[in-house]
Design a protein around this motif. Structure first.
Motif, mmCIF file in Angstrom:
data_model
loop_
_atom_site.group_PDB
_atom_site.id
_atom_site.type_symbol
_atom_site.label_atom_id
_atom_site.label_comp_id
_atom_site.label_asym_id
_atom_site.label_seq_id
_atom_site.Cartn_x
_atom_site.Cartn_y
_atom_site.Cartn_z
ATOM 1 N N ILE A 107 37.873 32.820 52.138
ATOM 2 C CA ILE A 107 37.593 31.683 53.016
ATOM 3 C C ILE A 107 38.394 31.794 54.305
ATOM 4 O O ILE A 107 37.882 31.579 55.415
ATOM 5 C CB ILE A 107 37.908 30.360 52.283
ATOM 6 N N LEU A 108 39.685 32.140 54.170
ATOM 7 C CA LEU A 108 40.541 32.273 55.343
ATOM 8 C C LEU A 108 40.091 33.419 56.236
ATOM 9 O O LEU A 108 40.199 33.340 57.473
ATOM 10 C CB LEU A 108 41.996 32.497 54.909
ATOM 11 N N LEU A 109 39.582 34.504 55.616
ATOM 12 C CA LEU A 109 39.111 35.640 56.398
ATOM 13 C C LEU A 109 37.922 35.255 57.264
ATOM 14 O O LEU A 109 37.770 35.732 58.393
ATOM 15 C CB LEU A 109 38.731 36.792 55.459
ATOM 16 N N GLY A 110 37.089 34.370 56.744
ATOM 17 C CA GLY A 110 35.961 33.905 57.529
ATOM 18 C C GLY A 110 36.367 32.950 58.643
ATOM 19 O O GLY A 110 35.631 32.770 59.615
ATOM 20 N N LYS A 111 37.532 32.328 58.505
ATOM 21 C CA LYS A 111 38.014 31.376 59.507
ATOM 22 C C LYS A 111 39.181 31.959 60.315
ATOM 23 O O LYS A 111 39.994 31.207 60.859
ATOM 24 C CB LYS A 111 38.495 30.100 58.800
ATOM 25 N N ILE A 112 39.271 33.279 60.382
ATOM 26 C CA ILE A 112 40.428 33.917 61.005
ATOM 27 C C ILE A 112 40.565 33.535 62.476
ATOM 28 O O ILE A 112 41.672 33.347 62.990
ATOM 29 C CB ILE A 112 40.336 35.455 60.840
ATOM 30 N N GLY A 113 39.420 33.401 63.175
ATOM 31 C CA GLY A 113 39.472 33.019 64.583
ATOM 32 C C GLY A 113 40.039 31.623 64.763
ATOM 33 O O GLY A 113 40.856 31.372 65.656
ATOM 34 N N VAL A 114 39.605 30.705 63.910
ATOM 35 C CA VAL A 114 40.099 29.323 63.979
ATOM 36 C C VAL A 114 41.599 29.276 63.666
ATOM 37 O O VAL A 114 42.362 28.532 64.295
ATOM 38 C CB VAL A 114 39.311 28.435 62.989
ATOM 39 N N ILE A 115 42.018 30.095 62.689
ATOM 40 C CA ILE A 115 43.437 30.111 62.293
ATOM 41 C C ILE A 115 44.302 30.610 63.444
ATOM 42 O O ILE A 115 45.331 30.005 63.777
ATOM 43 C CB ILE A 115 43.629 30.988 61.043
ATOM 44 N N PHE A 116 43.879 31.719 64.084
ATOM 45 C CA PHE A 116 44.657 32.252 65.204
ATOM 46 C C PHE A 116 44.680 31.287 66.384
ATOM 47 O O PHE A 116 45.688 31.169 67.085
ATOM 48 C CB PHE A 116 44.094 33.599 65.649
ATOM 49 N N LYS A 117 43.577 30.590 66.601
ATOM 50 C CA LYS A 117 43.528 29.601 67.672
ATOM 51 C C LYS A 117 44.497 28.458 67.394
ATOM 52 O O LYS A 117 45.215 27.988 68.291
ATOM 53 C CB LYS A 117 42.100 29.068 67.821
ATOM 54 N N ALA A 118 44.528 28.011 66.125
ATOM 55 C CA ALA A 118 45.455 26.942 65.752
ATOM 56 C C ALA A 118 46.910 27.397 65.892
ATOM 57 O O ALA A 118 47.767 26.646 66.373
ATOM 58 C CB ALA A 118 45.172 26.491 64.322
ATOM 59 N N LEU A 119 47.177 28.647 65.475
ATOM 60 C CA LEU A 119 48.530 29.175 65.615
ATOM 61 C C LEU A 119 48.931 29.301 67.083
ATOM 62 O O LEU A 119 50.082 29.033 67.453
ATOM 63 C CB LEU A 119 48.639 30.546 64.931
ATOM 64 N N GLY A 120 47.969 29.708 67.943
ATOM 65 C CA GLY A 120 48.246 29.789 69.374
ATOM 66 C C GLY A 120 48.551 28.428 69.977
ATOM 67 O O GLY A 120 49.472 28.293 70.795
ATOM 68 N N THR A 121 47.793 27.419 69.579
ATOM 69 C CA THR A 121 48.043 26.053 70.059
ATOM 70 C C THR A 121 49.413 25.563 69.611
ATOM 71 O O THR A 121 50.157 24.936 70.381
ATOM 72 C CB THR A 121 46.947 25.107 69.534
ATOM 73 N N LEU B 211 55.355 24.754 71.047
ATOM 74 C CA LEU B 211 56.772 25.059 70.812
ATOM 75 C C LEU B 211 57.441 25.774 71.980
ATOM 76 O O LEU B 211 58.636 26.103 71.883
ATOM 77 C CB LEU B 211 56.919 25.924 69.555
ATOM 78 N N VAL B 212 56.699 26.041 73.066
ATOM 79 C CA VAL B 212 57.261 26.771 74.209
ATOM 80 C C VAL B 212 58.519 26.099 74.764
ATOM 81 O O VAL B 212 59.530 26.781 75.027
ATOM 82 C CB VAL B 212 56.199 26.950 75.314
ATOM 83 N N PRO B 213 58.538 24.759 74.962
ATOM 84 C CA PRO B 213 59.791 24.146 75.451
ATOM 85 C C PRO B 213 60.975 24.386 74.536
ATOM 86 O O PRO B 213 62.109 24.564 75.015
ATOM 87 C CB PRO B 213 59.438 22.655 75.520
ATOM 88 N N PHE B 214 60.745 24.404 73.229
ATOM 89 C CA PHE B 214 61.841 24.634 72.289
ATOM 90 C C PHE B 214 62.310 26.094 72.353
ATOM 91 O O PHE B 214 63.512 26.367 72.228
ATOM 92 C CB PHE B 214 61.405 24.266 70.872
ATOM 93 N N PHE B 215 61.365 27.023 72.536
ATOM 94 C CA PHE B 215 61.760 28.426 72.720
ATOM 95 C C PHE B 215 62.609 28.590 73.980
ATOM 96 O O PHE B 215 63.622 29.293 73.983
ATOM 97 C CB PHE B 215 60.523 29.312 72.809
ATOM 98 N N ILE B 216 62.186 27.927 75.069
ATOM 99 C CA ILE B 216 62.950 27.987 76.320
ATOM 100 C C ILE B 216 64.338 27.385 76.108
ATOM 101 O O ILE B 216 65.352 27.925 76.569
ATOM 102 C CB ILE B 216 62.202 27.256 77.445
ATOM 103 N N GLY B 217 64.389 26.247 75.402
ATOM 104 C CA GLY B 217 65.676 25.607 75.139
ATOM 105 C C GLY B 217 66.601 26.476 74.317
ATOM 106 O O GLY B 217 67.811 26.576 74.610
ATOM 107 N N CYS B 218 66.054 27.136 73.294
ATOM 108 C CA CYS B 218 66.870 28.034 72.469
ATOM 109 C C CYS B 218 67.389 29.208 73.290
ATOM 110 O O CYS B 218 68.562 29.607 73.157
ATOM 111 C CB CYS B 218 66.054 28.537 71.278
ATOM 112 N N ALA B 219 66.528 29.771 74.151
ATOM 113 C CA ALA B 219 66.951 30.898 74.993
ATOM 114 C C ALA B 219 68.045 30.478 75.974
ATOM 115 O O ALA B 219 69.043 31.184 76.157
ATOM 116 C CB ALA B 219 65.749 31.460 75.743
ATOM 117 N N LEU B 220 67.882 29.304 76.594
ATOM 118 C CA LEU B 220 68.897 28.816 77.527
ATOM 119 C C LEU B 220 70.213 28.538 76.805
ATOM 120 O O LEU B 220 71.294 28.865 77.317
ATOM 121 C CB LEU B 220 68.400 27.542 78.223
ATOM 122 N N ALA B 221 70.121 27.928 75.626
ATOM 123 C CA ALA B 221 71.339 27.642 74.862
ATOM 124 C C ALA B 221 72.055 28.928 74.479
ATOM 125 O O ALA B 221 73.297 29.000 74.524
ATOM 126 C CB ALA B 221 70.993 26.826 73.617
#
Length: 453
Positions: A28-42, A47-57
């Motif tokens: 089932i997940l293999l058939g929805k792989i595009g949706v899964i990657f899109k959700a992970l990208g979103t 989380l980009v602000p938190f990544f920036i904050g961790c890098a600055l810290a």
């Protein structure tokens, strides 16, 4: 009535059912792989602000630690006590750290933006002159070559027709899409600014509560790994922190110094676009190995258009500057922070850059250094269990072990070809036959002598 199923059958049935469920879920997940990657990208974008904050810290942590130690000593001196509540020194240290960070950014912008603006405007205003000079040079070169002139004129005519067709067929009908794309780019730029502002806030919270966050992380580590594995995991994290901190912070300081030296020299010799070139050289110097060449090539071409003589001076200066950076300044600042040889540094940059682009070229070296050290530790423990040493020099001239386990050392024997082996075997057989005949002749001579006696 006897029970037809025992515990083993029940266990096998549960395992089989669980395996079938996993196969169905995977399908089932293999058939929805595009949706899964899109959700992970979103989710990753969120989380980009938190990544920036961790890098600055992470980058500002050395400055914060320095301020915190100074304010703790000051607090103890004022209160005349050996005990200190770190709450207020920590708050003041975070405040001063962020003030220093924003002051550095503001200073760079105030100094660089006007200079970069003047350099870019100068370049823009001189583009027509460069085009005119190129045309004059082309006309002089083609003055006595009418065939080449006709061919180039035909190419230019075809290029003009292609550009007109491209504008009429692609650009004008798709103006709505272009406007939407430009608007998205502007919105993306605003979002980057907002993410950076949120990242600064996250960095403040991380710096202010880093000891508490560290303690909570240790609780999780020891709860899952126990005392022995937890201690080993903390040692690995300490090493990773030292490698990343030493390399990234050292490389930033090294690049700033190289950029300043380049700016001083370019200003001293009245180099065209001095500020723009110095910024490019300093920024690209962050990339190990390839960085100096990535920055020097476009800078040299930019100077070449303005002044070929200055281009030669610039190339010679860059070669000297990179030798100074690679042999004196770099080792002085970075030391042996990664512990990698030149071959593995080159490997890490190529692979990291191919997989993750510009960030991969910068972070590839420390990341690979951590994995390299982890594999070295695993190799050392494995060799120790087998009763072997981890010293590399021991294996330089080692060719194996004999049946009793003793090392076989010495120069590697040259492998014998089949033809030479056949010749050697034939020669050995002939020698053996000659020995047998000699022994037979000697035996007959002795027998004859005894008969004569």
């Amino acid at each position: 009535m006897k029970n037809r199923f025992n515990k083993d059958d029940l266990k096998k049935g549960m395992i089989l059912t669980f395996s079938l469920c996993c196969v169905v879920l995977f399908n089932i997940l293999l058939g929805k792989i595009g949706v899964i990657f899109k959700a992970l990208g979103t989710f990753a974008k969120a989380l980009v602000p938190f990544f920036i904050g961790c890098a600055l810290a992470f980058l500002l942590n050395p400055i914060h630690t320095l301020f915190e130690k100074a304010f703790v000593k000051l607090y103890k001196k004022i209160k005349k006590t050996d005990q200190c509540n770190k709450k207020w020194p920590n708050i003041v240290a975070v405040t001063f750290t962020m003030l220093v960070f924003f002051a550095l950014i503001a200073s760079l912008l105030i100094i660089l933006i006007p200079e970069l603006k003047d350099s870019l405007l100068k370049l823009y205003n001189k583009i027509p002159q460069y085009i005119t000079n190129t045309e004059e040079w082309a006309m002089k070169a083609l003055k006595n070559n009418h065939e080449m002139e006709a061919m180039i004129s035909g190419y230019l005519s075809d290029f003009e027709v292609s550009v007109t067709k491209f504008l009429n067929d692609k650009i004008i009908p798709n103006m709505d899409t272009i406007v939407t794309t430009v608007s998205s780019g502007i919105i993306g730029g605003v979002k980057i600014v907002i993410d950076f502002a949120i990242g600064c806030i996250v960095a403040v919270y991380i710096l202010g509560s880093k000891e508490k966050l560290s303690a909570q992380g240790k609780k999780w580590i020891f709860s899952f790994g126990g005392k022995k594995k937890g201690t080993h995991t903390l040692e690995v994290f300490d090493y990773v922190n030292s490698v990343f901190g030493g390399f990234i912070n050292g490389k930033i300081v090294d690049s700033i110094i190289i950029g300043i030296i380049c700016a001083i020299f370019c200003k001293a010799v009245a180099m065209p676009y001095a500020t723009l070139i110095s910024v490019v050289i300093g920024f690209t110097n962050i990339i190990p190995f390839f960085g100096p060449f990535i920055g020097a090539i476009p800078s040299a071409l930019l100077v070449l258009v303005e002044s070929p003589k200055m281009c030669i001076v610039f190339v010679i200066f860059i070669l000297i500057l990179q030798q100074f950076d690679g042999n004196i300044l770099g080792p002085l600042i970075l030391g042996d922070s990664t512990g990698l040889s030149g071959l593995w540094v080159l490997f890490a940059i190529i692979v990291g850059g191919d997989l993750f682009g510009f960030p991969g070229m910068i972070l590839g070296v420390p990341v690979f250094a951590c994995f390299y050290t982890l594999l070295t530790i695993i190799l050392r423990d494995s060799l120790k269990k087998k009763g072997l040493t981890n010293a590399t020099d021991y294996y330089m001239d080692l060719r194996g072990f004999d049946a009793e386990g003793r090392p076989i050392k010495g120069p590697k024997k040259k492998r014998e070809s089949a033809k030479n082996r056949k010749k050697r075997m034939l020669a050995a057989a002939a020698l053996e036959r000659a020995k047998e005949k000699a022994e037979e002749f000697t035996h007959k001579s002795d027998s004859k002598t005894e008969e004569d006696k």
